[in-house]
Write a protein that holds these residues in place. Sequence first.
Motif, PDB file in Angstrom:
ATOM      1  N   UNK A 122       0.814  -0.992   0.068  1.00  0.00           N
ATOM      2  CA  UNK A 122       0.002  -0.013   0.126  1.00  0.00           C
ATOM      3  C   UNK A 122       0.974   1.249   0.291  1.00  0.00           C
ATOM      4  N   UNK A 123       0.290   2.451  -0.345  1.00  0.00           N
ATOM      5  CA  UNK A 123       0.873   3.588  -0.349  1.00  0.00           C
ATOM      6  C   UNK A 123       1.301   4.257   0.784  1.00  0.00           C
ATOM      7  N   UNK A 124       0.542   3.766   1.883  1.00  0.00           N
ATOM      8  CA  UNK A 124       0.401   4.338   3.324  1.00  0.00           C
ATOM      9  C   UNK A 124       0.628   3.242   4.290  1.00  0.00           C
ATOM     10  N   UNK A 125       1.486   3.222   5.022  1.00  0.00           N
ATOM     11  CA  UNK A 125       1.726   2.273   5.873  1.00  0.00           C
ATOM     12  C   UNK A 125       2.746   2.433   6.949  1.00  0.00           C
ATOM     13  N   UNK A 126       2.723   2.104   7.919  1.00  0.00           N
ATOM     14  CA  UNK A 126       3.741   1.997   9.112  1.00  0.00           C
ATOM     15  C   UNK A 126       4.571   0.678   9.002  1.00  0.00           C
ATOM     16  N   UNK A 127       5.894   0.961   8.778  1.00  0.00           N
ATOM     17  CA  UNK A 127       6.835  -0.182   8.431  1.00  0.00           C
ATOM     18  C   UNK A 127       7.728  -0.464   9.874  1.00  0.00           C
ATOM     19  N   UNK A 128       7.802  -1.631  10.392  1.00  0.00           N
ATOM     20  CA  UNK A 128       8.504  -2.010  11.298  1.00  0.00           C
ATOM     21  C   UNK A 128       9.540  -3.156  10.937  1.00  0.00           C
ATOM     22  N   UNK A 129      10.571  -3.064  11.558  1.00  0.00           N
ATOM     23  CA  UNK A 129      11.669  -4.092  11.194  1.00  0.00           C
ATOM     24  C   UNK A 129      12.630  -4.346  12.449  1.00  0.00           C
ATOM     25  N   UNK A 130      13.238  -5.642  12.442  1.00  0.00           N
ATOM     26  CA  UNK A 130      14.396  -5.639  13.275  1.00  0.00           C
ATOM     27  C   UNK A 130      15.566  -4.839  12.867  1.00  0.00           C
ATOM     28  N   UNK A 131      16.474  -4.569  13.831  1.00  0.00           N
ATOM     29  CA  UNK A 131      17.528  -3.808  13.370  1.00  0.00           C
ATOM     30  C   UNK A 131      18.865  -4.595  13.717  1.00  0.00           C
ATOM     31  N   UNK A 132      19.293  -5.091  12.308  1.00  0.00           N
ATOM     32  CA  UNK A 132      20.589  -6.148  12.689  1.00  0.00           C
ATOM     33  C   UNK A 132      21.850  -5.283  12.466  1.00  0.00           C
ATOM     34  N   UNK A 133      22.003  -4.394  11.248  1.00  0.00           N
ATOM     35  CA  UNK A 133      23.283  -3.679  11.208  1.00  0.00           C
ATOM     36  C   UNK A 133      22.757  -2.136  10.525  1.00  0.00           C
ATOM     37  N   UNK A 213      -1.685  11.954   1.379  1.00  0.00           N
ATOM     38  CA  UNK A 213      -0.598  11.661   0.556  1.00  0.00           C
ATOM     39  C   UNK A 213       0.202  10.342   0.896  1.00  0.00           C
ATOM     40  N   UNK A 214       1.017   9.730   0.068  1.00  0.00           N
ATOM     41  CA  UNK A 214       1.593   8.497   0.000  1.00  0.00           C
ATOM     42  C   UNK A 214       2.601   8.776   1.211  1.00  0.00           C
ATOM     43  N   UNK A 215       2.634   7.704   2.043  1.00  0.00           N
ATOM     44  CA  UNK A 215       3.599   7.608   3.209  1.00  0.00           C
ATOM     45  C   UNK A 215       4.236   6.287   3.666  1.00  0.00           C
ATOM     46  N   UNK A 216       5.422   6.106   3.716  1.00  0.00           N
ATOM     47  CA  UNK A 216       6.057   4.764   4.692  1.00  0.00           C
ATOM     48  C   UNK A 216       6.696   5.210   5.657  1.00  0.00           C
ATOM     49  N   UNK A 217       6.291   5.233   6.713  1.00  0.00           N
ATOM     50  CA  UNK A 217       6.994   5.540   8.179  1.00  0.00           C
ATOM     51  C   UNK A 217       7.578   4.268   8.770  1.00  0.00           C
ATOM     52  N   UNK A 218       8.926   4.737   8.782  1.00  0.00           N
ATOM     53  CA  UNK A 218      10.069   3.270   9.206  1.00  0.00           C
ATOM     54  C   UNK A 218      10.234   3.568  10.489  1.00  0.00           C
ATOM     55  N   UNK A 219      10.035   2.735  11.413  1.00  0.00           N
ATOM     56  CA  UNK A 219      10.616   2.630  12.937  1.00  0.00           C
ATOM     57  C   UNK A 219      11.230   1.297  13.199  1.00  0.00           C
ATOM     58  N   UNK A 220      12.139   1.471  13.946  1.00  0.00           N
ATOM     59  CA  UNK A 220      12.923   0.208  14.469  1.00  0.00           C
ATOM     60  C   UNK A 220      12.418  -0.059  15.829  1.00  0.00           C
ATOM     61  N   UNK A 221      11.626  -0.722  16.379  1.00  0.00           N
ATOM     62  CA  UNK A 221      11.167  -0.622  17.780  1.00  0.00           C
ATOM     63  C   UNK A 221      12.309  -1.144  18.698  1.00  0.00           C
ATOM     64  N   UNK A 222      12.998  -1.803  18.231  1.00  0.00           N
ATOM     65  CA  UNK A 222      14.584  -2.110  19.213  1.00  0.00           C
ATOM     66  C   UNK A 222      15.135  -0.954  19.570  1.00  0.00           C
TER      67      UNK A 222
END
Length: 409
Positions: A122-133, A213-222
């Motif tokens: 989708x054009x709008x979402x919240x993106x989460x990920x683990x943070x390796x490097x 507006x389109x939006x990908x909000x990237x956050x690393x919860x760690x």
Amino acid sequence: MDAEGLRQRPLRAAENVSHPDMAEKHVKPGLHTEVLRTMALVGYFLVTCISLHVFQFAGVPLYWNHKDLYYAWMAVSKQCFGLLIVTLTQWWSPTVVRVSGDESVRGQLRATKDGRLETRFPERMVLISNHSIYTDWLYLWWVAYTNRNHGHLYIILKESLKYIPIIGPGMMFMSFIFLSRNWASDKPRFQHRLRKLKASHKGPMSGTRGELDPMWLLIFPEGTNVSTNGRAASKRWADKKGIPDLRHALLPRHTGLHYCLEELRGTVDWVYDCTVAYEGVPRGQYGQDIYSLRGIYLQGHAPKSVNMHWRCFLVSSIPSDEEAFGEWLHQRWLEKDNLLESYMVNGRFPADEVKDGGAGHLECVVKPRHPLEFLQMFVPLAALVSIVWAVRRMWFWFMVKVALLASSA
């Protein structure tokens, strides 16, 4: 999750692709080669960044005169920086990217015949990920590029990064969100930035038909990448909470992500979760100690493969109560830790079946859609220079005309 209802470009069926560009072996370059690589990379990076930064500064007056055009202007600069990341990785640090997902992203992943990844997120979402490097965000920005959303990525990152010359101010123009990890001081700024992400503009880079507006909000919860210090902090947090620590990821902090979702609730439907693993990191060791930025880009010591597993969740299915949300996020990270354990044992993540839109395991390369697409990064500055030149010429001939009229009088 069914792809129906996500406003994106149509894609053909998914297919597994192996491509000759996906070299697995690494040969350490000599000093002479490393110096030449460094000069070429730094030159290309600096020239491009300075050009984009000049372009950003030139757009500042639009903020007070035409905000729709201002935000479109900055989105173009962000789009160009995303393309810079893609070309840097393609030319100086090529690697295999293995992508898979569960059934929630069925129909949204595809590899093309020339080895590129195409996504239908989708054009709008919240993106989460683990943070390796440190390079996690670079590969995630590339994924935004595969979705044609690389001009609309917003990253939550630590405040100290905004003081890096050129890059820091450039990220501020891109509306990245900087946090000092002091919630009392962070919360007002956080709220201000998040509310801006609920806006709708009419510029050429904005949402269509009056949509947000389109939006990908990237956050690393760690909050940080996995390292000796990060592992110790995660263990202390686990002991404080009376829960087991994780094996491969760090325990996530839920406050920032919960606040994001509550502020954006009603304007964002999906949370996408990416689990990232790098081939060549032995059990018990840390990726940041093996794959540094200098090693990856200046020495050509790219990861043997970057592995991504995707899944998504409806925001409406996520608890809004903060305590319940904390437990929800903890469960997702337990699943993520199991995914990482599965990768350590099997050498790849699980994948959805190759049927009914399931992608299976895709092997891709980081590269642009067209070999000459990198030239787009210099178009905005070239256009600006052309405008300045034209205005100067017009002013020159105007002054000549005034002088002639004055002399004839």
